[in-house]
Design a protein around this motif. Sequence first.
Motif, PDB file in Angstrom:
ATOM      1  N   ALA A  69     -89.471  46.913  52.687  1.00 44.37           N
ATOM      2  CA  ALA A  69     -89.076  47.599  51.457  1.00 44.37           C
ATOM      3  C   ALA A  69     -87.679  47.128  51.067  1.00 44.37           C
ATOM      4  CB  ALA A  69     -89.084  49.105  51.663  1.00 44.37           C
ATOM      5  N   CYS A  70     -87.475  46.845  49.791  1.00 47.92           N
ATOM      6  CA  CYS A  70     -86.144  46.474  49.313  1.00 47.92           C
ATOM      7  C   CYS A  70     -85.312  47.748  49.241  1.00 47.92           C
ATOM      8  CB  CYS A  70     -86.213  45.848  47.918  1.00 47.92           C
ATOM      9  SG  CYS A  70     -87.145  44.328  47.823  1.00 47.92           S
ATOM     10  N   ASP A  71     -84.201  47.769  49.941  1.00 45.10           N
ATOM     11  CA  ASP A  71     -83.359  48.959  49.910  1.00 45.10           C
ATOM     12  C   ASP A  71     -82.437  48.952  48.705  1.00 45.10           C
ATOM     13  OD1 ASP A  71     -84.477  50.041  52.231  1.00 45.10           O
ATOM     14  OD2 ASP A  71     -83.176  48.811  53.484  1.00 45.10           O
ATOM     15  N   ALA A  72     -81.765  47.850  48.455  1.00 45.03           N
ATOM     16  CA  ALA A  72     -80.871  47.754  47.311  1.00 45.03           C
ATOM     17  C   ALA A  72     -80.684  46.283  46.970  1.00 45.03           C
ATOM     18  CB  ALA A  72     -79.519  48.378  47.632  1.00 45.03           C
ATOM     19  N   GLY A  73     -80.750  45.988  45.677  1.00 49.15           N
ATOM     20  CA  GLY A  73     -80.492  44.631  45.229  1.00 49.15           C
ATOM     21  C   GLY A  73     -81.573  43.649  45.596  1.00 49.15           C
ATOM     22  N   ALA A  74     -81.186  42.383  45.600  1.00 49.44           N
ATOM     23  CA  ALA A  74     -82.136  41.297  45.822  1.00 49.44           C
ATOM     24  C   ALA A  74     -82.560  41.230  47.282  1.00 49.44           C
ATOM     25  CB  ALA A  74     -81.520  39.979  45.408  1.00 49.44           C
ATOM     26  N   GLY A  75     -83.692  40.622  47.497  1.00 38.85           N
ATOM     27  CA  GLY A  75     -84.186  40.469  48.842  1.00 38.85           C
ATOM     28  C   GLY A  75     -84.847  39.126  49.035  1.00 38.85           C
ATOM     29  N   ILE A  76     -85.285  38.875  50.242  1.00 40.96           N
ATOM     30  CA  ILE A  76     -85.987  37.637  50.541  1.00 40.96           C
ATOM     31  C   ILE A  76     -87.478  37.887  50.392  1.00 40.96           C
ATOM     32  CG2 ILE A  76     -86.411  35.865  52.265  1.00 40.96           C
ATOM     33  CD1 ILE A  76     -83.586  35.823  51.152  1.00 40.96           C
ATOM     34  N   ASN A  77     -88.036  38.756  51.216  1.00 43.03           N
ATOM     35  CA  ASN A  77     -89.446  39.128  51.149  1.00 43.03           C
ATOM     36  C   ASN A  77     -89.518  40.645  51.261  1.00 43.03           C
ATOM     37  OD1 ASN A  77     -90.353  36.412  51.065  1.00 43.03           O
ATOM     38  ND2 ASN A  77     -90.179  36.286  53.279  1.00 43.03           N
ATOM     39  N   CYS A  78     -89.526  41.326  50.117  1.00 41.85           N
ATOM     40  CA  CYS A  78     -89.556  42.782  50.138  1.00 41.85           C
ATOM     41  C   CYS A  78     -90.161  43.315  48.844  1.00 41.85           C
ATOM     42  CB  CYS A  78     -88.166  43.360  50.370  1.00 41.85           C
ATOM     43  SG  CYS A  78     -86.965  42.983  49.087  1.00 41.85           S
ATOM     44  N   VAL A  79     -90.587  44.577  48.899  1.00 41.36           N
ATOM     45  CA  VAL A  79     -91.244  45.232  47.768  1.00 41.36           C
ATOM     46  C   VAL A  79     -90.251  46.162  47.081  1.00 41.36           C
ATOM     47  CG1 VAL A  79     -93.152  46.737  47.090  1.00 41.36           C
ATOM     48  CG2 VAL A  79     -93.480  45.049  48.907  1.00 41.36           C
ATOM     49  N   VAL A  80     -90.088  45.987  45.764  1.00 41.15           N
ATOM     50  CA  VAL A  80     -89.162  46.800  44.965  1.00 41.15           C
ATOM     51  C   VAL A  80     -89.842  48.088  44.543  1.00 41.15           C
ATOM     52  CG1 VAL A  80     -87.785  46.888  42.848  1.00 41.15           C
ATOM     53  CG2 VAL A  80     -87.984  44.744  44.115  1.00 41.15           C
ATOM     54  N   ASP A  81     -91.017  47.965  43.945  1.00 47.18           N
ATOM     55  CA  ASP A  81     -91.820  49.109  43.517  1.00 47.18           C
ATOM     56  C   ASP A  81     -93.279  48.674  43.486  1.00 47.18           C
ATOM     57  OD1 ASP A  81     -92.132  47.689  41.086  1.00 47.18           O
ATOM     58  OD2 ASP A  81     -90.627  48.871  40.048  1.00 47.18           O
ATOM     59  N   GLY A  82     -94.132  49.441  42.835  1.00 51.43           N
ATOM     60  CA  GLY A  82     -95.557  49.165  42.881  1.00 51.43           C
ATOM     61  C   GLY A  82     -96.006  47.911  42.169  1.00 51.43           C
ATOM     62  N   ASP A  83     -95.157  47.322  41.317  1.00 52.14           N
ATOM     63  CA  ASP A  83     -95.557  46.100  40.607  1.00 52.14           C
ATOM     64  C   ASP A  83     -94.523  44.980  40.661  1.00 52.14           C
ATOM     65  OD1 ASP A  83     -93.647  47.002  38.747  1.00 52.14           O
ATOM     66  OD2 ASP A  83     -95.157  47.753  37.361  1.00 52.14           O
ATOM     67  N   THR A  84     -93.528  45.115  41.528  1.00 57.29           N
ATOM     68  CA  THR A  84     -92.470  44.101  41.628  1.00 57.29           C
ATOM     69  C   THR A  84     -92.113  43.864  43.092  1.00 57.29           C
ATOM     70  OG1 THR A  84     -91.561  44.917  39.529  1.00 57.29           O
ATOM     71  CG2 THR A  84     -90.160  43.454  40.817  1.00 57.29           C
ATOM     72  N   PHE A  85     -91.971  42.586  43.452  1.00 60.71           N
ATOM     73  CA  PHE A  85     -91.574  42.249  44.815  1.00 60.71           C
ATOM     74  C   PHE A  85     -90.796  40.944  44.808  1.00 60.71           C
ATOM     75  CE2 PHE A  85     -95.733  40.357  44.180  1.00 60.71           C
ATOM     76  CZ  PHE A  85     -95.684  39.123  44.806  1.00 60.71           C
ATOM     77  N   TRP A  86     -90.082  40.699  45.895  1.00 63.36           N
ATOM     78  CA  TRP A  86     -89.336  39.463  46.109  1.00 63.36           C
ATOM     79  C   TRP A  86     -90.115  38.609  47.098  1.00 63.36           C
ATOM     80  CZ3 TRP A  86     -84.748  37.897  43.881  1.00 63.36           C
ATOM     81  CH2 TRP A  86     -84.035  38.858  43.154  1.00 63.36           C
ATOM     82  N   LEU A  87     -90.251  37.337  46.774  1.00 70.02           N
ATOM     83  CA  LEU A  87     -90.885  36.371  47.678  1.00 70.02           C
ATOM     84  C   LEU A  87     -89.996  35.139  47.756  1.00 70.02           C
ATOM     85  CD1 LEU A  87     -93.240  35.308  49.419  1.00 70.02           C
ATOM     86  CD2 LEU A  87     -94.288  34.486  47.295  1.00 70.02           C
ATOM     87  N   GLY A  88     -89.467  34.865  48.927  1.00 69.46           N
ATOM     88  CA  GLY A  88     -88.627  33.689  49.104  1.00 69.46           C
ATOM     89  C   GLY A  88     -87.421  33.665  48.194  1.00 69.46           C
ATOM     90  N   GLY A  89     -86.863  34.839  47.874  1.00 64.73           N
ATOM     91  CA  GLY A  89     -85.694  34.906  47.007  1.00 64.73           C
ATOM     92  C   GLY A  89     -86.012  34.884  45.525  1.00 64.73           C
ATOM     93  N   THR A  90     -87.292  34.910  45.148  1.00 65.32           N
ATOM     94  CA  THR A  90     -87.700  34.928  43.738  1.00 65.32           C
ATOM     95  C   THR A  90     -88.345  36.270  43.432  1.00 65.32           C
ATOM     96  OG1 THR A  90     -88.098  32.550  43.775  1.00 65.32           O
ATOM     97  CG2 THR A  90     -89.140  33.798  41.994  1.00 65.32           C
ATOM     98  N   LYS A  91     -87.896  36.907  42.355  1.00 63.35           N
ATOM     99  CA  LYS A  91     -88.433  38.204  41.969  1.00 63.35           C
ATOM    100  C   LYS A  91     -89.701  38.017  41.148  1.00 63.35           C
ATOM    101  CE  LYS A  91     -86.594  42.692  40.685  1.00 63.35           C
ATOM    102  NZ  LYS A  91     -85.422  43.378  40.119  1.00 63.35           N
ATOM    103  N   ILE A  92     -90.772  38.684  41.567  1.00 64.41           N
ATOM    104  CA  ILE A  92     -92.081  38.527  40.938  1.00 64.41           C
ATOM    105  C   ILE A  92     -92.558  39.874  40.414  1.00 64.41           C
ATOM    106  CG2 ILE A  92     -94.500  37.903  41.320  1.00 64.41           C
ATOM    107  CD1 ILE A  92     -93.424  35.994  43.522  1.00 64.41           C
ATOM    108  N   ARG A  93     -93.021  39.868  39.171  1.00 60.65           N
ATOM    109  CA  ARG A  93     -93.615  41.052  38.534  1.00 60.65           C
ATOM    110  C   ARG A  93     -95.109  40.808  38.440  1.00 60.65           C
ATOM    111  NH1 ARG A  93     -96.126  44.341  35.666  1.00 60.65           N
ATOM    112  NH2 ARG A  93     -95.200  45.857  34.261  1.00 60.65           N
ATOM    113  N   ILE A  94     -95.913  41.710  39.017  1.00 58.02           N
ATOM    114  CA  ILE A  94     -97.365  41.571  38.943  1.00 58.02           C
ATOM    115  C   ILE A  94     -97.765  41.783  37.484  1.00 58.02           C
ATOM    116  CG2 ILE A  94     -99.592  42.419  39.737  1.00 58.02           C
ATOM    117  CD1 ILE A  94     -98.214  43.246  42.338  1.00 58.02           C
ATOM    118  N   ALA A  95     -98.355  40.760  36.889  1.00 58.05           N
ATOM    119  CA  ALA A  95     -98.527  40.701  35.442  1.00 58.05           C
ATOM    120  C   ALA A  95     -99.652  41.563  34.898  1.00 58.05           C
ATOM    121  CB  ALA A  95     -98.752  39.245  35.010  1.00 58.05           C
TER     122      ALA A  95
END
Length: 178
Positions: A69-95
Motif C-alpha cells: 500500500a502506498c502510504d504517502a507520495g510516490a512509490g515503486i510498486n504500491c497501490v494508491v487507491d482502487g483504480d491507481t497504482f505505481w509500477l516501477g516508479g510509474t503511476k498508472i490509472r486503470i482506464a
Amino acid sequence: MNRKQRRPQPRKAYRRRSWRWREVQLLLALSAIGFIAVVQWVEGGGRPHAATFAAAPLTSDVQAATFGACDAGAGINCVVDGDTFWLGGTKIRIADIDTPELSPPRCDYEKQLGLKAKDRLQTLLNAGPFTLASIDRDEDKYGRKLRVVQRDGVSIGDTLINEGLARPWIGHRDPWCT
C-alpha cells in the motif's frame, strides 16, 4: 554668496552575506533529493530497486511485481487507491473503471468502499502476472498512464465492477455519496 561645497561622503562598506538566497535554495533542493534517495534505499532493504534506474515498460508485455500500500507520495510498486497504482516508479490509472476516492473521501461510505477497493486491487495485482493494454490516449490530465489491466484476457477492472467495488468509467466521475 559663498557656497560651501559638499564633499562626497565615502561609501559604506557592505558586508557580503555568507549565504545568498540562491545558494540556500540549492542547498535545500539537494537536501530534499538526498532525503528521498535515502528513504528509497532504506525501503529497498539497503539495495537499490531496479525500478530506481529504469521504469517498467508500459506495453502489453506481461508484468509482475509485489505490491504494498502506498502510504504517502510516490512509490515503486504500491497501490494508491482502487483504480491507481505505481509500477516501477510509474503511476498508472486503470482506464476502464472508477472507484471511490480516498484522498479525500466525501463521506464515510465512500471511504469504507474505497478502502475495500484498494485492498482488493492490491490482492488482484499480487495474484500473478498481468498485462497493461494501452487505450486511445496515453495519459490523463494528472500525468498518470492510462491502461487496462488484464490477467488471462480478463480485465481486473471488470472483476472489481462485478464485486461491487467499482463502476465502469464513463468519461467523468460521479459522486459515491448520496
